[in-house]
Design a protein around this motif. Structure first.
Motif, PDB file in Angstrom:
ATOM      1  N   SER A 279       0.816  -1.215   0.000  1.00 22.58           N
ATOM      2  CA  SER A 279       0.000   0.000   0.000  1.00 22.58           C
ATOM      3  C   SER A 279       0.852   1.268   0.000  1.00 22.58           C
ATOM      4  CB  SER A 279      -0.953   0.005   1.203  1.00 22.58           C
ATOM      5  OG  SER A 279      -0.242  -0.124   2.409  1.00 22.58           O
ATOM      6  N   LYS A 280       2.139   1.138   0.352  1.00 26.82           N
ATOM      7  CA  LYS A 280       3.052   2.278   0.289  1.00 26.82           C
ATOM      8  C   LYS A 280       4.452   1.758   0.020  1.00 26.82           C
ATOM      9  CE  LYS A 280       4.420   6.481   2.672  1.00 26.82           C
ATOM     10  NZ  LYS A 280       4.245   7.328   3.865  1.00 26.82           N
ATOM     11  N   GLU A 281       5.107   2.369  -0.956  1.00 27.33           N
ATOM     12  CA  GLU A 281       6.453   1.952  -1.334  1.00 27.33           C
ATOM     13  C   GLU A 281       7.468   2.363  -0.272  1.00 27.33           C
ATOM     14  OE1 GLU A 281       7.119   3.244  -5.397  1.00 27.33           O
ATOM     15  OE2 GLU A 281       5.276   2.251  -6.040  1.00 27.33           O
ATOM     16  N   PHE A 282       8.695   1.883  -0.430  1.00 29.25           N
ATOM     17  CA  PHE A 282       9.709   1.986   0.611  1.00 29.25           C
ATOM     18  C   PHE A 282      10.019   3.417   1.048  1.00 29.25           C
ATOM     19  CE2 PHE A 282      12.593   2.714  -2.926  1.00 29.25           C
ATOM     20  CZ  PHE A 282      13.598   3.516  -2.378  1.00 29.25           C
ATOM     21  N   TYR A 283      10.352   3.515   2.334  1.00 27.50           N
ATOM     22  CA  TYR A 283      10.846   4.751   2.930  1.00 27.50           C
ATOM     23  C   TYR A 283      11.708   4.372   4.128  1.00 27.50           C
ATOM     24  CZ  TYR A 283       6.750   4.210   6.045  1.00 27.50           C
ATOM     25  OH  TYR A 283       5.810   3.737   6.929  1.00 27.50           O
ATOM     26  N   GLN A 284      12.374   5.332   4.705  1.00 25.36           N
ATOM     27  CA  GLN A 284      13.298   5.109   5.822  1.00 25.36           C
ATOM     28  C   GLN A 284      12.608   4.347   6.964  1.00 25.36           C
ATOM     29  OE1 GLN A 284      16.637   5.781   6.587  1.00 25.36           O
ATOM     30  NE2 GLN A 284      16.203   4.825   8.531  1.00 25.36           N
ATOM     31  N   ASP A 285      13.259   3.314   7.469  1.00 22.63           N
ATOM     32  CA  ASP A 285      12.737   2.542   8.602  1.00 22.63           C
ATOM     33  C   ASP A 285      12.723   3.433   9.842  1.00 22.63           C
ATOM     34  OD1 ASP A 285      12.337   0.817  10.798  1.00 22.63           O
ATOM     35  OD2 ASP A 285      13.399  -0.828   9.822  1.00 22.63           O
ATOM     36  N   PRO A 286      11.541   3.706  10.384  1.00 18.94           N
ATOM     37  CA  PRO A 286      11.452   4.591  11.552  1.00 18.94           C
ATOM     38  C   PRO A 286      11.989   3.976  12.847  1.00 18.94           C
ATOM     39  CG  PRO A 286       9.282   3.740  11.013  1.00 18.94           C
ATOM     40  CD  PRO A 286      10.224   3.269   9.936  1.00 18.94           C
ATOM     41  N   THR A 287      12.313   2.673  12.830  1.00 18.08           N
ATOM     42  CA  THR A 287      12.831   2.033  14.043  1.00 18.08           C
ATOM     43  C   THR A 287      14.335   2.186  14.176  1.00 18.08           C
ATOM     44  OG1 THR A 287      13.150  -0.159  13.030  1.00 18.08           O
ATOM     45  CG2 THR A 287      10.964   0.323  13.974  1.00 18.08           C
ATOM     46  N   THR A 288      14.977   2.836  13.189  1.00 18.95           N
ATOM     47  CA  THR A 288      16.423   3.043  13.256  1.00 18.95           C
ATOM     48  C   THR A 288      16.788   4.354  12.564  1.00 18.95           C
ATOM     49  OG1 THR A 288      18.602   2.134  12.679  1.00 18.95           O
ATOM     50  CG2 THR A 288      16.813   1.697  11.141  1.00 18.95           C
ATOM     51  N   GLU A 289      17.877   4.937  12.998  1.00 19.83           N
ATOM     52  CA  GLU A 289      18.382   6.141  12.329  1.00 19.83           C
ATOM     53  C   GLU A 289      19.346   5.784  11.206  1.00 19.83           C
ATOM     54  OE1 GLU A 289      19.822   9.092  15.075  1.00 19.83           O
ATOM     55  OE2 GLU A 289      18.085   8.811  16.381  1.00 19.83           O
ATOM     56  N   ASP A 290      19.672   4.513  11.073  1.00 19.55           N
ATOM     57  CA  ASP A 290      20.589   4.058  10.037  1.00 19.55           C
ATOM     58  C   ASP A 290      19.893   4.169   8.677  1.00 19.55           C
ATOM     59  OD1 ASP A 290      22.204   2.595   8.262  1.00 19.55           O
ATOM     60  OD2 ASP A 290      22.826   1.188   9.826  1.00 19.55           O
ATOM     61  N   PRO A 291      20.393   4.997   7.777  1.00 19.13           N
ATOM     62  CA  PRO A 291      19.716   5.239   6.497  1.00 19.13           C
ATOM     63  C   PRO A 291      19.732   4.049   5.529  1.00 19.13           C
ATOM     64  CG  PRO A 291      21.842   6.330   6.504  1.00 19.13           C
ATOM     65  CD  PRO A 291      21.630   5.783   7.896  1.00 19.13           C
ATOM     66  N   ARG A 292      20.441   2.986   5.869  1.00 18.95           N
ATOM     67  CA  ARG A 292      20.493   1.819   4.978  1.00 18.95           C
ATOM     68  C   ARG A 292      19.204   1.006   4.992  1.00 18.95           C
ATOM     69  NH1 ARG A 292      25.575  -1.151   7.327  1.00 18.95           N
ATOM     70  NH2 ARG A 292      24.494  -0.427   9.184  1.00 18.95           N
ATOM     71  N   TRP A 293      18.390   1.162   6.038  1.00 17.95           N
ATOM     72  CA  TRP A 293      17.243   0.271   6.212  1.00 17.95           C
ATOM     73  C   TRP A 293      15.934   0.970   5.885  1.00 17.95           C
ATOM     74  CZ3 TRP A 293      19.557  -3.869   5.711  1.00 17.95           C
ATOM     75  CH2 TRP A 293      20.804  -4.093   6.303  1.00 17.95           C
ATOM     76  N   VAL A 294      15.039   0.234   5.233  1.00 20.36           N
ATOM     77  CA  VAL A 294      13.764   0.775   4.772  1.00 20.36           C
ATOM     78  C   VAL A 294      12.600  -0.095   5.226  1.00 20.36           C
ATOM     79  CG1 VAL A 294      14.875   1.815   2.742  1.00 20.36           C
ATOM     80  CG2 VAL A 294      13.820  -0.453   2.548  1.00 20.36           C
ATOM     81  N   VAL A 295      11.412   0.436   5.044  1.00 21.39           N
ATOM     82  CA  VAL A 295      10.163  -0.297   5.304  1.00 21.39           C
ATOM     83  C   VAL A 295       9.246  -0.129   4.097  1.00 21.39           C
ATOM     84  CG1 VAL A 295      10.269   0.039   7.810  1.00 21.39           C
ATOM     85  CG2 VAL A 295       9.024   1.680   6.411  1.00 21.39           C
ATOM     86  N   VAL A 296       8.253  -0.972   4.025  1.00 23.84           N
ATOM     87  CA  VAL A 296       7.122  -0.778   3.117  1.00 23.84           C
ATOM     88  C   VAL A 296       5.869  -0.935   3.968  1.00 23.84           C
ATOM     89  CG1 VAL A 296       8.284  -1.596   1.025  1.00 23.84           C
ATOM     90  CG2 VAL A 296       7.018  -3.226   2.449  1.00 23.84           C
ATOM     91  N   GLU A 297       4.760  -0.487   3.436  1.00 23.87           N
ATOM     92  CA  GLU A 297       3.493  -0.690   4.125  1.00 23.87           C
ATOM     93  C   GLU A 297       2.666  -1.701   3.337  1.00 23.87           C
ATOM     94  OE1 GLU A 297       1.489   2.958   5.203  1.00 23.87           O
ATOM     95  OE2 GLU A 297       3.337   3.753   6.081  1.00 23.87           O
ATOM     96  N   LEU A 298       2.039  -2.608   4.086  1.00 21.90           N
ATOM     97  CA  LEU A 298       1.216  -3.657   3.504  1.00 21.90           C
ATOM     98  C   LEU A 298      -0.186  -3.595   4.088  1.00 21.90           C
ATOM     99  CD1 LEU A 298       3.715  -6.666   3.862  1.00 21.90           C
ATOM    100  CD2 LEU A 298       3.400  -5.174   1.872  1.00 21.90           C
TER     101      LEU A 298
END
Length: 134
Positions: free
Chosen positions: A65-84
């Motif tokens: 339902s939403k494409e990748f963006y910065q993982d809010p559980t970490t400040e490390d910019p390497r990690w992303v999330v998506v919404e399902l």
């Protein structure tokens, strides 16, 4: 459209939890290949929801339902999330054992890369698995 499979341990986050929430931020992925798969996900892609460790089976269908963006559980910019968001629970689950026994699924990433938490699914594989849920 692309097709995917995501894994979740049901004692931590089950299909029923997902349905109760109505959507989920898929976070906590800390594997580069799984992250790259998430970066390739597009809004509207379909996603198999797989219970790992317990059940060891595909239990439902979700949608990106939403494409990748910065993982809010970490400040490390390497990690992303998506919404399902959940689409439907399958009337019949598809076990890992059944998938391994089906020669048509011998190249399925879930089988080839069993430890990866986010994997692509080819259209032909998706159609076969979907037919096994009826």
């Amino acid at each position: 459209m692309n097709y995917w499979l995501v894994k979740s341990e049901p004692f931590k986050y089950s299909w029923d939890d997902f349905v109760k929430e109505g959507k989920s931020v898929w976070d906590g992925v800390r594997n580069y290949q799984a992250r790259n798969n998430m970066k390739a996900m597009q809004k509207g892609d379909w996603v198999f929801f797989y219970h790992s460790n317990e059940g060891v089976e595909i239990v439902g269908l979700a949608e990106v339902s939403k494409e990748f963006y910065q993982d809010p559980t970490t400040e490390d910019p390497r990690w992303v999330v998506v919404e399902l968001k959940p689409i439907k629970k399958f009337p019949k689950t598809v076990t890992l054992k059944a998938m391994k026994a089906d020669d048509r699924l011998s190249s399925l990433a879930l089988i080839k890369q069993s430890r990866l938490s986010v994997t692509p699914v080819q259209k032909a594989e998706f159609d076969i698995i979907l037919s096994l849920t009826e």
